[in-house]
Write a protein that holds these residues in place. Structure first.
Motif, PDB file in Angstrom:
ATOM      1  N   ALA A   1      32.788  75.689  50.881  1.00 42.74           N
ATOM      2  CA  ALA A   1      32.449  74.306  50.508  1.00 42.74           C
ATOM      3  C   ALA A   1      32.032  73.514  51.743  1.00 42.74           C
ATOM      4  O   ALA A   1      31.114  72.684  51.684  1.00 42.74           O
ATOM      5  N   MET A   2      32.671  73.765  52.862  1.00 42.02           N
ATOM      6  CA  MET A   2      32.313  73.049  54.088  1.00 42.02           C
ATOM      7  C   MET A   2      30.907  73.443  54.556  1.00 42.02           C
ATOM      8  O   MET A   2      30.132  72.599  55.019  1.00 42.02           O
ATOM      9  N   LEU A   3      30.593  74.736  54.421  1.00 43.26           N
ATOM     10  CA  LEU A   3      29.232  75.179  54.791  1.00 43.26           C
ATOM     11  C   LEU A   3      28.207  74.513  53.869  1.00 43.26           C
ATOM     12  O   LEU A   3      27.132  74.094  54.314  1.00 43.26           O
ATOM     13  N   ALA A   4      28.552  74.387  52.580  1.00 40.05           N
ATOM     14  CA  ALA A   4      27.635  73.749  51.626  1.00 40.05           C
ATOM     15  C   ALA A   4      27.446  72.274  52.002  1.00 40.05           C
ATOM     16  O   ALA A   4      26.318  71.766  51.989  1.00 40.05           O
ATOM     17  N   ARG A   5      28.543  71.612  52.365  1.00 32.61           N
ATOM     18  CA  ARG A   5      28.430  70.197  52.769  1.00 32.61           C
ATOM     19  C   ARG A   5      27.582  70.047  54.030  1.00 32.61           C
ATOM     20  O   ARG A   5      26.992  69.000  54.272  1.00 32.61           O
ATOM     21  N   ALA A   6      27.535  71.112  54.827  1.00 32.97           N
ATOM     22  CA  ALA A   6      26.702  71.077  56.037  1.00 32.97           C
ATOM     23  C   ALA A   6      25.233  71.344  55.698  1.00 32.97           C
ATOM     24  O   ALA A   6      24.400  71.442  56.602  1.00 32.97           O
ATOM     25  N   GLY A   7      24.947  71.490  54.417  1.00 34.30           N
ATOM     26  CA  GLY A   7      23.552  71.634  53.993  1.00 34.30           C
ATOM     27  C   GLY A   7      23.082  73.072  53.852  1.00 34.30           C
ATOM     28  O   GLY A   7      21.884  73.332  53.743  1.00 34.30           O
ATOM     29  N   LEU A   8      24.017  74.022  53.838  1.00 36.37           N
ATOM     30  CA  LEU A   8      23.640  75.436  53.757  1.00 36.37           C
ATOM     31  C   LEU A   8      23.911  75.985  52.364  1.00 36.37           C
ATOM     32  O   LEU A   8      24.814  75.517  51.660  1.00 36.37           O
ATOM     33  N   ALA A   9      23.133  76.993  51.993  1.00 32.49           N
ATOM     34  CA  ALA A   9      23.352  77.661  50.704  1.00 32.49           C
ATOM     35  C   ALA A   9      24.371  78.768  50.913  1.00 32.49           C
ATOM     36  O   ALA A   9      24.301  79.503  51.911  1.00 32.49           O
ATOM     37  N   PRO A  10      25.324  78.902  49.996  1.00 32.19           N
ATOM     38  CA  PRO A  10      26.319  79.975  50.172  1.00 32.19           C
ATOM     39  C   PRO A  10      25.629  81.337  50.207  1.00 32.19           C
ATOM     40  O   PRO A  10      24.783  81.612  49.366  1.00 32.19           O
ATOM     41  N   ALA A  11      25.988  82.140  51.200  1.00 32.40           N
ATOM     42  CA  ALA A  11      25.384  83.474  51.302  1.00 32.40           C
ATOM     43  C   ALA A  11      26.445  84.558  51.149  1.00 32.40           C
ATOM     44  O   ALA A  11      26.131  85.742  51.172  1.00 32.40           O
ATOM     45  N   GLY A  12      27.695  84.145  51.004  1.00 33.08           N
ATOM     46  CA  GLY A  12      28.735  85.140  50.748  1.00 33.08           C
ATOM     47  C   GLY A  12      29.935  84.993  51.657  1.00 33.08           C
ATOM     48  O   GLY A  12      29.833  84.463  52.761  1.00 33.08           O
ATOM     49  N   THR A  13      31.073  85.430  51.139  1.00 34.87           N
ATOM     50  CA  THR A  13      32.313  85.490  51.909  1.00 34.87           C
ATOM     51  C   THR A  13      32.865  86.886  51.728  1.00 34.87           C
ATOM     52  O   THR A  13      32.989  87.361  50.596  1.00 34.87           O
TER      53      THR A  13
ATOM     54  N   ASP B   1      56.997 103.467  64.988  1.00 33.55           N
ATOM     55  CA  ASP B   1      56.735 102.817  63.697  1.00 33.55           C
ATOM     56  C   ASP B   1      55.773 101.642  63.832  1.00 33.55           C
ATOM     57  O   ASP B   1      55.462 100.970  62.846  1.00 33.55           O
ATOM     58  N   ALA B   2      55.300 101.370  65.062  1.00 38.51           N
ATOM     59  CA  ALA B   2      54.378 100.234  65.244  1.00 38.51           C
ATOM     60  C   ALA B   2      52.990 100.618  64.750  1.00 38.51           C
ATOM     61  O   ALA B   2      52.501 101.726  65.015  1.00 38.51           O
ATOM     62  N   PHE B   3      52.365  99.716  64.026  1.00 40.19           N
ATOM     63  CA  PHE B   3      51.010  99.915  63.509  1.00 40.19           C
ATOM     64  C   PHE B   3      50.244  98.625  63.735  1.00 40.19           C
ATOM     65  O   PHE B   3      50.769  97.686  64.363  1.00 40.19           O
ATOM     66  N   TYR B   4      49.019  98.541  63.254  1.00 39.12           N
ATOM     67  CA  TYR B   4      48.264  97.285  63.381  1.00 39.12           C
ATOM     68  C   TYR B   4      47.414  97.125  62.136  1.00 39.12           C
ATOM     69  O   TYR B   4      46.543  97.942  61.843  1.00 39.12           O
ATOM     70  N   LEU B   5      47.721  96.091  61.378  1.00 42.25           N
ATOM     71  CA  LEU B   5      47.038  95.871  60.095  1.00 42.25           C
ATOM     72  C   LEU B   5      46.694  94.399  59.984  1.00 42.25           C
ATOM     73  O   LEU B   5      47.570  93.530  60.067  1.00 42.25           O
ATOM     74  N   THR B   6      45.402  94.117  59.804  1.00 37.68           N
ATOM     75  CA  THR B   6      45.002  92.720  59.646  1.00 37.68           C
ATOM     76  C   THR B   6      43.718  92.667  58.821  1.00 37.68           C
ATOM     77  O   THR B   6      43.021  93.682  58.667  1.00 37.68           O
ATOM     78  N   ALA B   7      43.433  91.505  58.270  1.00 40.43           N
ATOM     79  CA  ALA B   7      42.188  91.312  57.529  1.00 40.43           C
ATOM     80  C   ALA B   7      41.527  90.048  58.051  1.00 40.43           C
ATOM     81  O   ALA B   7      42.209  89.061  58.341  1.00 40.43           O
ATOM     82  N   THR B   8      40.228  90.102  58.200  1.00 40.43           N
ATOM     83  CA  THR B   8      39.490  88.985  58.777  1.00 40.43           C
ATOM     84  C   THR B   8      38.410  88.534  57.799  1.00 40.43           C
ATOM     85  O   THR B   8      37.657  89.363  57.279  1.00 40.43           O
ATOM     86  N   THR B   9      38.354  87.224  57.567  1.00 38.49           N
ATOM     87  CA  THR B   9      37.410  86.704  56.578  1.00 38.49           C
ATOM     88  C   THR B   9      36.186  86.094  57.271  1.00 38.49           C
ATOM     89  O   THR B   9      36.320  85.367  58.262  1.00 38.49           O
ATOM     90  N   VAL B  10      35.028  86.442  56.719  1.00 41.48           N
ATOM     91  CA  VAL B  10      33.739  86.018  57.290  1.00 41.48           C
ATOM     92  C   VAL B  10      32.986  85.240  56.222  1.00 41.48           C
ATOM     93  O   VAL B  10      32.751  85.752  55.125  1.00 41.48           O
ATOM     94  N   HIS B  11      32.620  83.989  56.538  1.00 38.23           N
ATOM     95  CA  HIS B  11      31.889  83.134  55.586  1.00 38.23           C
ATOM     96  C   HIS B  11      30.470  82.923  56.118  1.00 38.23           C
ATOM     97  O   HIS B  11      30.298  82.583  57.292  1.00 38.23           O
ATOM     98  N   ALA B  12      29.488  83.102  55.241  1.00 37.16           N
ATOM     99  CA  ALA B  12      28.096  82.932  55.686  1.00 37.16           C
ATOM    100  C   ALA B  12      27.398  81.879  54.844  1.00 37.16           C
ATOM    101  O   ALA B  12      27.552  81.826  53.619  1.00 37.16           O
ATOM    102  N   GLY B  13      26.630  81.011  55.520  1.00 40.24           N
ATOM    103  CA  GLY B  13      25.801  80.011  54.837  1.00 40.24           C
ATOM    104  C   GLY B  13      24.364  80.148  55.317  1.00 40.24           C
ATOM    105  O   GLY B  13      24.139  80.398  56.513  1.00 40.24           O
ATOM    106  N   ARG B  14      23.424  79.988  54.417  1.00 39.57           N
ATOM    107  CA  ARG B  14      21.999  80.172  54.776  1.00 39.57           C
ATOM    108  C   ARG B  14      21.240  78.848  54.747  1.00 39.57           C
ATOM    109  O   ARG B  14      21.439  78.039  53.847  1.00 39.57           O
ATOM    110  N   ARG B  15      20.367  78.653  55.747  1.00 41.68           N
ATOM    111  CA  ARG B  15      19.532  77.445  55.745  1.00 41.68           C
ATOM    112  C   ARG B  15      18.267  77.709  54.940  1.00 41.68           C
ATOM    113  O   ARG B  15      17.713  78.774  55.016  1.00 41.68           O
TER     114      ARG B  15
END
Ligand code: SAM
Length: 322
Positions: free
Chosen positions: A237-249, A308-322
């Motif tokens: 929504a913030m990317l849209a308010r910045a004038g960009l078209a949603p391109a995917g998350t 028993d130590a491991f490393y697990l994470t998820a990262t979110t990427v938001h794209a907006g198109r002009r």
């Protein structure tokens, strides 16, 4: 510590709100705001931690960049037309080098407020053989947004949350995106988990409590930023308010199962040490004792020796198109 006239230093966590930031100190002055526009964090001192954390996440970024290359093509930006990319808040440039490798025909600019980190970005570009199409630019945000110039792709990973007015930051970046190009914001996802729920010492659930403490630290960090402007952190929504078209998350997993390589365990040791040093006021004495046990390099309970130590994470990427 690298200093820059009139500024405090910023630094958090090498990733979406992980534990890791000094709490309580405030920078002073800063580009005539009359307030500070940086957190009181020593980014240079954090450089090694940031770099290793980013290195652990390289596979996710490669996957994300393949997705983004496809999105650019859909927007009419092919290999012949993608000319300039920005990595805003590049830190030590781990992701800048991946951008430069993925778009070899384009100029890729690592932008950051800390010279020491940009130096690391330049060294890395040379080591990775992408110095030819990599440059660096020192910029203090939000003041220097106007100096960045236009780009076909602007990638900004875990940086916008360091700016008081996040919507204004997106507005400024969106204005620099060329038609058909993308603004890509990497924020949040799931914080790293790297130990079992029950580690045999202390009360089970330590990592969940560290995460909760870190949210408190994160909120305090944001509230102390100059121009802090609360906003619902709905990035599309913030990317849209910045004038960009949603391109995917999309959200990308980083999954390194146990047993970890010694280098990864050593990185976890640095994270835990930072958690102990920065989250103290939000932790119970028992959890602090457990952190000390994990940081005891002589004890079998120490993180360096834990299979028993491991490393697990998820990262979110938001794209907006002009
Ligand atoms: C958490 S690190 C992220 C580094 C890298 N993008 C990554 O994802 O691994 C945040 C980076 O933003 C930079 N930064 C933070 N606030 C900034 C500001 N106000 N102006 C310019 N750079 C800033 C820091 O120097 C640091 O390199």
């Amino acid at each position: 510590m690298h200093t820059h006239a009139g500024h405090g230093h910023g630094r958090d966590d090498g990733g979406h709100g992980d534990e890791g930031q000094r709490h309580g100190g405030h920078g002073h002055g800063g580009h005539g705001h009359g307030g500070h526009d940086h957190e009181d964090v020593d980014w240079d001192a954090m450089a090694a931690l940031l770099e290793r954390e980013a290195e652990l996440r390289i596979p996710f970024v490669e996957e994300a960049l393949a997705w983004l290359r496809g999105l650019l093509l859909e927007g009419g930006c092919g290999p012949d037309t993608v000319r300039r990319l920005l990595d805003v808040g590049s830190g030590p440039g781990v992701f800048t080098a991946l951008l430069a490798r993925t778009f070899p025909q384009a100029e890729v600019v690592a932008v950051d407020g800390e010279q020491g980190l940009l130096e690391r970005a330049r060294d890395r570009a040379a080591r990775e053989g992408v110095a030819r199409n990599t440059t660096t630019q020192e910029a203090r945000l939000p003041d220097d947004f106007g100096t960045l110039g236009s780009a076909d792709l602007i990638w900004t990973s875990n940086v916008i949350h360091h700016i008081g007015d996040q919507q204004a930051a997106l507005d400024a970046l969106a204005a620099s995106v060329r038609p058909g190009g993308l603004l890509v914001v990497v924020e949040r996802g799931l914080s790293p988990r790297y130990l079992p729920r029950d580690i045999g010492i202390g009360r089970p659930g330590l990592l969940a409590r560290l995460e909760a403490a870190n949210e408190e630290r994160f909120t305090a960090m944001r509230e102390a930023l100059a121009g802090h402007t609360p906003v619902v952190e709905d990035w599309p929504a913030m990317l849209a308010r910045a004038g960009l078209a949603p391109a995917g998350t999309r959200t990308f997993l980083t999954d390194l199962p146990a047993p970890l390589e010694p280098a990864a365990r050593s990185h976890l040791r640095d994270r835990l040490e930072r958690a102990r040093d920065t989250l103290g006021e939000w932790l119970t004495p028992e959890d602090t004792r457990v952190l000390n046990a994990l940081l005891d390099d002589e004890a079998p309970t120490g993180i360096l020796h834990r299979h028993d130590a491991f490393y697990l994470t998820a990262t979110t990427v938001h794209a907006g198109r002009r």
